[in-house]
Write a protein that holds these residues in place. Structure first.
Motif, PDB file in Angstrom:
ATOM      1  N   LYS A 139     -37.791 -34.550  40.680  1.00  0.00           N
ATOM      2  CA  LYS A 139     -36.880 -34.648  39.547  1.00  0.00           C
ATOM      3  C   LYS A 139     -36.095 -35.949  39.583  1.00  0.00           C
ATOM      4  N   GLU A 149     -38.139 -30.225  41.748  1.00  0.00           N
ATOM      5  CA  GLU A 149     -38.153 -29.058  40.869  1.00  0.00           C
ATOM      6  C   GLU A 149     -39.417 -28.253  41.136  1.00  0.00           C
ATOM      7  N   HIS A 151     -41.561 -24.727  40.141  1.00  0.00           N
ATOM      8  CA  HIS A 151     -41.684 -23.764  39.046  1.00  0.00           C
ATOM      9  C   HIS A 151     -42.886 -22.866  39.284  1.00  0.00           C
ATOM     10  N   THR A 166     -37.702 -21.093  38.195  1.00  0.00           N
ATOM     11  CA  THR A 166     -37.554 -22.490  38.580  1.00  0.00           C
ATOM     12  C   THR A 166     -36.501 -22.593  39.671  1.00  0.00           C
ATOM     13  N   TYR A 168     -34.563 -25.545  42.313  1.00  0.00           N
ATOM     14  CA  TYR A 168     -34.364 -26.924  42.743  1.00  0.00           C
ATOM     15  C   TYR A 168     -34.196 -26.975  44.264  1.00  0.00           C
ATOM     16  N   TRP A 204     -22.473 -26.532  26.081  1.00  0.00           N
ATOM     17  CA  TRP A 204     -23.840 -26.100  25.773  1.00  0.00           C
ATOM     18  C   TRP A 204     -23.833 -25.065  24.640  1.00  0.00           C
ATOM     19  N   VAL A 238     -27.116 -31.153  37.886  1.00  0.00           N
ATOM     20  CA  VAL A 238     -27.811 -30.265  36.950  1.00  0.00           C
ATOM     21  C   VAL A 238     -27.867 -28.865  37.547  1.00  0.00           C
ATOM     22  N   LYS A 240     -29.409 -25.001  37.014  1.00  0.00           N
ATOM     23  CA  LYS A 240     -30.478 -24.258  36.341  1.00  0.00           C
ATOM     24  C   LYS A 240     -30.169 -22.767  36.352  1.00  0.00           C
ATOM     25  N   TYR A 241     -30.566 -22.093  35.254  1.00  0.00           N
ATOM     26  CA  TYR A 241     -30.408 -20.644  35.132  1.00  0.00           C
ATOM     27  C   TYR A 241     -31.761 -19.993  34.881  1.00  0.00           C
ATOM     28  N   GLU A 253     -35.345 -21.269  30.363  1.00  0.00           N
ATOM     29  CA  GLU A 253     -34.465 -21.295  31.530  1.00  0.00           C
ATOM     30  C   GLU A 253     -33.391 -22.361  31.278  1.00  0.00           C
ATOM     31  N   GLU A 255     -30.360 -25.057  31.205  1.00  0.00           N
ATOM     32  CA  GLU A 255     -29.969 -26.078  32.166  1.00  0.00           C
ATOM     33  C   GLU A 255     -28.665 -26.712  31.703  1.00  0.00           C
TER      34      GLU A 255
END
Length: 275
Positions: A139, A149, A151, A166, A168, A204, A238, A240-241, A253, A255
């Motif tokens: 990434k 990253e 996945h 995903t 990290y 967001w 960053v 991630k969810y 997902e 971010e």
């Protein structure tokens, strides 16, 4: 087999912390020799190409396979991953974690440790329409951190849609280990980090059309929650969810980006970009 994906999502909401805890163990036991995601000898070996990302040597590893001896509609596996010729421990870790990320029950032990072992397990247990996709990519790269990253996508017979995940990894280049979130933060600054994450979440939501249509209903259904699934990039931190965590499945997902300007006094100075 028919899956209740909303129930699966509720269990996945606890998964990032569990996966990150497991990373510490995996990093310690990762082989000192390159894994290269070697598959069993009875299948063609992955195609490999060399590349460089910000000066870092990266090996692209690609392979697709169908269950041996199967005719008609058959289970499939696709691998599009990376290896690091100069960092064999990281190559092995990527292999371990990708395999670990499979399964619909995050708390259940896996009967496999590598993608090679997962492949054999999958051929024995998969139904005709099942498939698994593994992807890994770099990434971002900085002098201190290699952010990776990972996945997985699982497509199971009877499910309405796929199950994505995903994760990290932040690899500390000088210490040859995975960096956890609280290790990246200054002491006692986790609450301040959560406040910065909440601000990123609010920003967001202003771009989220579903939230704008009925914000009160959206907040009840998809309230804010923490996540420690993070990557240090040139743009910022960053987060991630999982799918179904803070948004409907249609949002994928999500971010969130916390710019470094929001992290002064929160993130350790060695992980802040040079002025």
């Amino acid at each position: 087999m028919r899956l209740n994906l909303s129930a699966f999502a509720r269990t996945r909401r606890l998964a990032p912390a569990g996966i990150l805890s497991m990373l510490v163990l995996l990093a310690g036991c990762a082989s000192s020799t390159p894994s290269n995601i070697t598959l069993p000898s009875n299948v063609p070996q992955p195609a490999k190409t060399e590349d460089k990302v910000a000066g870092l040597e990266v090996e692209k590893i690609q392979w697709q396979g169908t269950k041996p001896g199967c005719k008609g509609q058959c289970p499939t596996i696709e691998i599009d991953s990376v290896g690091f010729p100069a960092i064999p421990k990281l190559t092995a870790l990527v292999d371990h974690v990708l395999a670990y990320m499979t399964g619909v029950d995050p708390g259940r032990p896996r009967p496999y440790q590598t993608l090679s072992e997962y492949t054999q397990y999958f051929w024995q247990t998969a139904q005709s329409r099942d498939s698994t996709i593994f992807k890994a990519s770099v990434k971002d790269v900085s002098p201190q951190i290699i952010a990776i990253e990972l996945h997985t996508g699982q497509y199971l017979t009877g499910a309405a849609h796929g199950i994505p995940a995903t994760q990290y990894l932040n690899w500390q280049r000088d210490r040859e280990r995975v960096l956890a979130l609280d290790e990246a933060l200054l002491p006692n600054q986790h609450p301040a980090f959560v406040e910065a994450l909440q601000r990123a979440h609010q920003a967001w939501l202003t771009r989220n059309e579903d939230a704008q249509r009925d914000r009160a209903a959206y907040d009840r259904m998809w309230p804010f929650q923490e996540s420690d699934n993070f990557a240090l990039t040139r743009e910022g931190l960053v987060v991630k969810y999982d799918a179904y965590s803070i948004a409907p499945y249609s949002h994928g997902e999500p971010e969130l980006l916390i710019p470094y300007t929001e992290l002064h006094g929160i993130l350790r100075p060695e992980f802040m970009p040079a002025a």
